[in-house]
Design an enzyme around this catalytic site. Structure first.
Site, mmCIF file in Angstrom:
data_model
loop_
_atom_site.group_PDB
_atom_site.id
_atom_site.type_symbol
_atom_site.label_atom_id
_atom_site.label_comp_id
_atom_site.label_asym_id
_atom_site.label_seq_id
_atom_site.Cartn_x
_atom_site.Cartn_y
_atom_site.Cartn_z
ATOM 1 N N MET A 162 2.429 1.040 2.009
ATOM 2 C CA MET A 162 1.477 1.928 1.276
ATOM 3 C C MET A 162 1.278 1.336 0.025
ATOM 4 O O MET A 162 1.531 0.188 -0.363
ATOM 5 C CB MET A 162 2.179 3.392 1.074
ATOM 6 C CG MET A 162 2.430 3.845 2.370
ATOM 7 S SD MET A 162 0.976 4.486 3.416
ATOM 8 C CE MET A 162 0.813 6.035 2.773
ATOM 9 N N CYS A 163 0.675 2.197 -1.121
ATOM 10 C CA CYS A 163 0.023 1.715 -2.285
ATOM 11 C C CYS A 163 0.540 2.476 -3.232
ATOM 12 O O CYS A 163 0.871 3.669 -3.083
ATOM 13 C CB CYS A 163 -1.431 1.115 -1.977
ATOM 14 S SG CYS A 163 -1.854 0.321 -0.557
#
Lengths: 262, 262
Positions: A1-2
């Site tokens: 994810m980020c």
């Protein structure tokens, strides 16, 4: 994810403190080492930096940390690749021009097998994020118009964001330089700093700032991030489905859409 | 006026040497202190830097000078404002997306009272240069198509460039990451470096480079600039109306259009 980081302020403000905290998570205190990017609005112009390498060890990120670029609206992203390979074209934030303004977008989440509908804007890279952004821009262009009110535009943004969030995970930041639209599908938090200002301590680096010394009594500066960036302030957590439209550091519209199964 | 710098290479090559020479003209050895920008293609992605201040004293330009960003195609510009005020939105190079690629453009010259025709792409700032770029992009989108041959596309580019050059001064660099189109209305020069490589001395800074030590025998690197950047190499001057289409460091098409009165 980020991880996402946004700023909305009523006076040109630098992002050095928050950016320092976030970029440490890009390969140092966090695993998001697959690229980073930041866009600062200066008037209608955008000063952007992108790299497909880890921010924690980047010379350019280091300059951005120490070089105060003053902006009313900024959007930043550090990437841990899931969809799309590691390359510059896949590095957020993404920018497109519409109606004589630059629109800047960053996304946290994932929508598997997302297919953008045909339209003028097309993705350059191969992330779901950029395809969603282009789809969103095509929808805005076809469903709204240049002189539409911010209420009308927000209605479209919320409908689209809800639609994307029902297909996967869709936390996002979007701005055209005039406002900052934020949508929480799973995780987002904000903090608004105004007088009386106090000190704050980063979670991810041994850095403390005394905002009192850096601000005037009228300044209002809001930070929106995937995770709270400081350890000694009370961040306001978004609920899943919640959206907030920021302008000049304040929430000017907000609401919540129903997301099934949550 | 302004100064242009472009690079086309058959292997990812850094622009540090030429960029150092050019940016000295931005407020030091030259008067072009009203902003600077550079765009490096990395695959289909673009790493860009822009500032509305003088490059000669810029901390960010200094990092770009010393930090080797390797690219096959790059476009750089330093600005001395004539049309449009000094601000980030007016700083070249300009970028728009078309057919899933970023198109990057920089202009030297001036077309008084230029009016872009209606179309999808609109200028964000108030320069003639960005208005011309948007007009050009609208023409390409309406007159060509995604799978058009490079010959067809070049025909459109040359027709448009000639049209603009008949209205004023139009020296330009344009790329979509695959090729670099260059048009000379009044002033442009190029040099192609290939084995056997030798040393070169910048005109604007006491800097010498030995390309032999930095290259392999197969490298072909061409630099296109408003004025020759080195004092000890034979640059090839464009004639007014001359255009050259570069790819992988080589001219793959070229020609000349008639410009009245020259």
């Amino acid at each position: 994810m980020c991880e996402l980081l946004g700023m909305s302020a009523n006076t040109p403000t630098d992002l050095c403190f928050s950016f320092t905290g976030l970029t440490r998570r890009g390969g140092d205190t966090g695993p998001h080492g697959d690229g980073w990017g930041v866009a600062f609005y200066e008037g209608k112009g955008v000063q952007a930096f992108h790299e497909s390498a880890a921010s924690a060890s980047s010379e350019i990120a280091s300059v951005v940390q120490s070089h105060p670029i003053k902006s009313n609206t900024a959007i930043c992203h550090i990437r841990q690749a899931n969809v799309g390979h590691v390359c510059l074209a896949n590095t957020h934030p993404f920018t497109r021009e519409l109606w004589g303004r630059y629109w800047v977008f960053a996304h946290n989440g994932q929508i598997n097998d997302f297919r953008q509908r045909d339209g003028i804007y097309e993705a350059v890279g191969d992330t779901d994020s950029e395809a969603i952004f282009c789809d969103l821009m095509n929808q805005i262009r076809s469903r709204s118009q240049r002189d539409a009110s911010l209420e009308t535009l927000a209605t479209i943004l919320v409908q689209q964001a809800g639609d994307y969030a029902r297909q996967g995970v869709f936390n996002c930041l979007l701005s055209n330089g005039d406002w900052l639209f934020t949508f929480c599908s799973t995780k987002l938090a904000s903090i608004t700093r105004r007088a009386p200002f106090g000190p704050a301590q980063l979670k991810d680096a041994d850095v403390t700032v005394d905002f009192e010394a850096e601000t005037t009594a009228n300044d209002v500066v809001s930070i929106i991030a995937t995770e709270p960036l400081t350890s000694d302030e009370a961040w306001d957590l978004y609920q899943p489905g919640e959206w907030r439209l920021w302008q000049q550091g304040e929430v000017i519209q907000s609401g919540k859409v129903a997301l099934p199964g949550r």
